[in-house]
Design an enzyme around this catalytic site. Structure first.
Site, PDB file in Angstrom:
ATOM      1  CG  ASN A   1      27.390  46.944  91.298  1.00 37.45           C
ATOM      2  OD1 ASN A   1      28.485  47.417  91.725  1.00 37.45           O
ATOM      3  ND2 ASN A   1      26.800  45.984  91.770  1.00 37.45           N
TER       4      ASN A   1
ATOM      5  CG  HIS B   1      23.537  46.102 101.671  1.00 34.03           C
ATOM      6  ND1 HIS B   1      23.759  45.450 102.859  1.00 34.03           N
ATOM      7  CD2 HIS B   1      24.608  45.606 100.676  1.00 34.03           C
ATOM      8  CE1 HIS B   1      25.049  44.776 102.607  1.00 34.03           C
ATOM      9  NE2 HIS B   1      25.326  44.809 101.283  1.00 34.03           N
TER      10      HIS B   1
ATOM     11  NE  ARG C   1      32.680  43.972 104.580  1.00 31.87           N
ATOM     12  CZ  ARG C   1      31.549  44.519 103.785  1.00 31.87           C
ATOM     13  NH1 ARG C   1      30.967  45.517 104.117  1.00 31.87           N
ATOM     14  NH2 ARG C   1      31.448  44.059 102.391  1.00 31.87           N
TER      15      ARG C   1
END
Ligand code: ADP
Length: 399
Positions: free
Chosen positions: A10, A178, A239
């Site tokens: 990842n 996700h 964010r």
């Protein structure tokens, strides 16, 4: 017969998470993280057979160097002969990828094309794919996309109310992210409720540094809060989530450049922006317990917005069986879960304080005690296991 493991890679924008996983049990033989890639203090930590180690990386080491060290480690411990494939997390699969695929030259060029939509992630994912392909050239390489699970959303959920030509010509739409996490926890929730997933409707809240929420009807994503990019939707660590689109012109009129606006919304907002303390929820919670007014403000806004999203996601679902909490915050913050559930009493939800405190640090469980109506469930996510499973399935299918 030697066991059959999958190497999962990842590659984030400045990190590399890796694991060697038994796809049947989910057991991790090796797992680790290279952090601060591209920076002075790049490092690589790993756990092999339950023993933790740290390896120095050269200053400013990039993904390629980190993967090379990982390959040496795998070879030193004679693990490569036990591998059946390499699974790569790829952030953006656009509309092209609705499921995981074996990586071919065409897949690589499609991922490269999608880099315009995920400029920080897809190029890093490609470096991972290219380096691993060289190192393990006899092994199949599989791409598992963060966006794929959300490709079942209907057009009313994925289209923005913009000129349609922007969608047709530039693929501007909601994609959602996700996906592997929302998929995994919904499957686990069905096991906990002991019902087939085809009879169940969930709202899953993945609350980590990035946060997103998904409405899942009979196992399929029907709406999700992240959009064209992972900036839309819930308030996150740094964010902003949803803001008035008029803000961009306003900030520009104040003299902000595009890059500054991007940085403000992605790196300086959210929990960090409102608390003026940290993006780390643990630090904000400590300050909250000491009645710090800005920590209270940050958590109040976080929970209020999340509860509003949960309520709105009952629209595509009709009936709701459970709200799922996952991700670092969702799995550990009993405070946030309680605040959110207390805002949702209209659905009959009632928190069970003891169960809520128990379901932390890797422990899953139902945390509500209402006799009727939806439950809230805590489920630790495991995106790596989904990647290992998809990889093993595709390797077997193509033998
Ligand atoms: P990522 O999105 O980078 O994978 P994680 O899923 O690991 O992130 O979540 C990171 C977030 O989880 C951080 O805000 C961290 O503070 C929060 N977190 C981790 N442990 C706890 C805890 N015990 N209580 C509250 N928040 C926690």
């Amino acid at each position: 017969m030697s066991q059959q493991y999958v190497l999962v890679l990842n590659c984030g924008s400045s990190s590399l998470k890796f694991a060697i996983i038994d796809p049947q049990s989910g057991h991790e033989k090796l797992s680790g993280l290279a952090e601060c890639l591209g920076l002075e203090n790049a490092s690589l930590k790993y756990t092999l057979n339950d023993i933790k180690q740290t390896l120095p990386l050269i200053p400013n080491a990039e993904h390629t160097q980190a993967i090379t060290i990982l390959v040496q480690l795998i070879n030193e411990h004679q693990l490569s002969s036990q591998l059946i494939g390499v699974g790569h997390r790829v952030v953006h699969g656009g509309e092209q990828f609705t499921r995981s695929v074996i990586i071919t030259d065409e897949v690589i060029s499609a991922i490269a094309q999608m880099s315009t939509l995920a400029p920080l992630h897809n190029p890093a994912n490609l470096i991972g794919i290219q380096t691993a392909t060289k190192a393990f050239n006899s092994l199949p390489q599989i791409a598992v996309f963060d966006t794929a699970f959300h490709q079942t959303m209907p057009s009313q959920a994925y289209l923005y109310a913009l000129p349609y030509s922007l969608y047709k010509n530039h693929a501007v739409r909601r994609y959602g992210f996700h996906g592997t996490s929302h998929y995994f926890v919904s499957q686990q929730a069905a096991k906990i409720l002991q019902k087939p997933i085809s009879n169940l409707n969930f709202i899953s809240a993945h609350l980590g540094n990035g946060c997103s929420i998904t409405a899942i009807k009979s196992g399929k994503s029907v709406d999700t809060s992240m959009g064209l990019t992972p900036l839309e939707g819930l308030m996150m660590g740094t964010r902003s989530g949803d803001v008035d689109p008029g803000l961009f012109t306003f900030l520009a009129s104040l003299g902000y450049t595009n890059i500054q606006i991007d940085e403000l919304l992605n790196k300086k907002s959210g929990l960090l922006g409102l608390s003026e303390l940290s993006n780390d929820c643990r630090i904000i919670e400590e300050a909250y317990e000491k009645q710090d007014p800005q920590a209270i403000l940050a958590l109040d806004v976080f929970c209020y917005r999340l509860a509003k999203y949960i309520a709105s996601y009952t629209v595509p679902l009709g009936q709701l069986d459970a709200i799922i909490f996952t991700g670092g915050i969702g799995e550990n913050s009993s405070l946030i879960r309680e605040k959110v559930i207390n805002l949702l009493t209209i659905f009959g939800l009632s928190i069970d304080h003891d169960k809520n405190l128990l379901a932390r640090f890797g422990q899953s469980g139902i945390i509500t005690n209402n006799k009727k109506g939806p439950q809230a469930i805590v489920i630790p996510t495991n995106e790596e296991w989904v990647i290992a499973l998809d990889t093993a399935t595709l390797v077997l299918e193509n033998k």
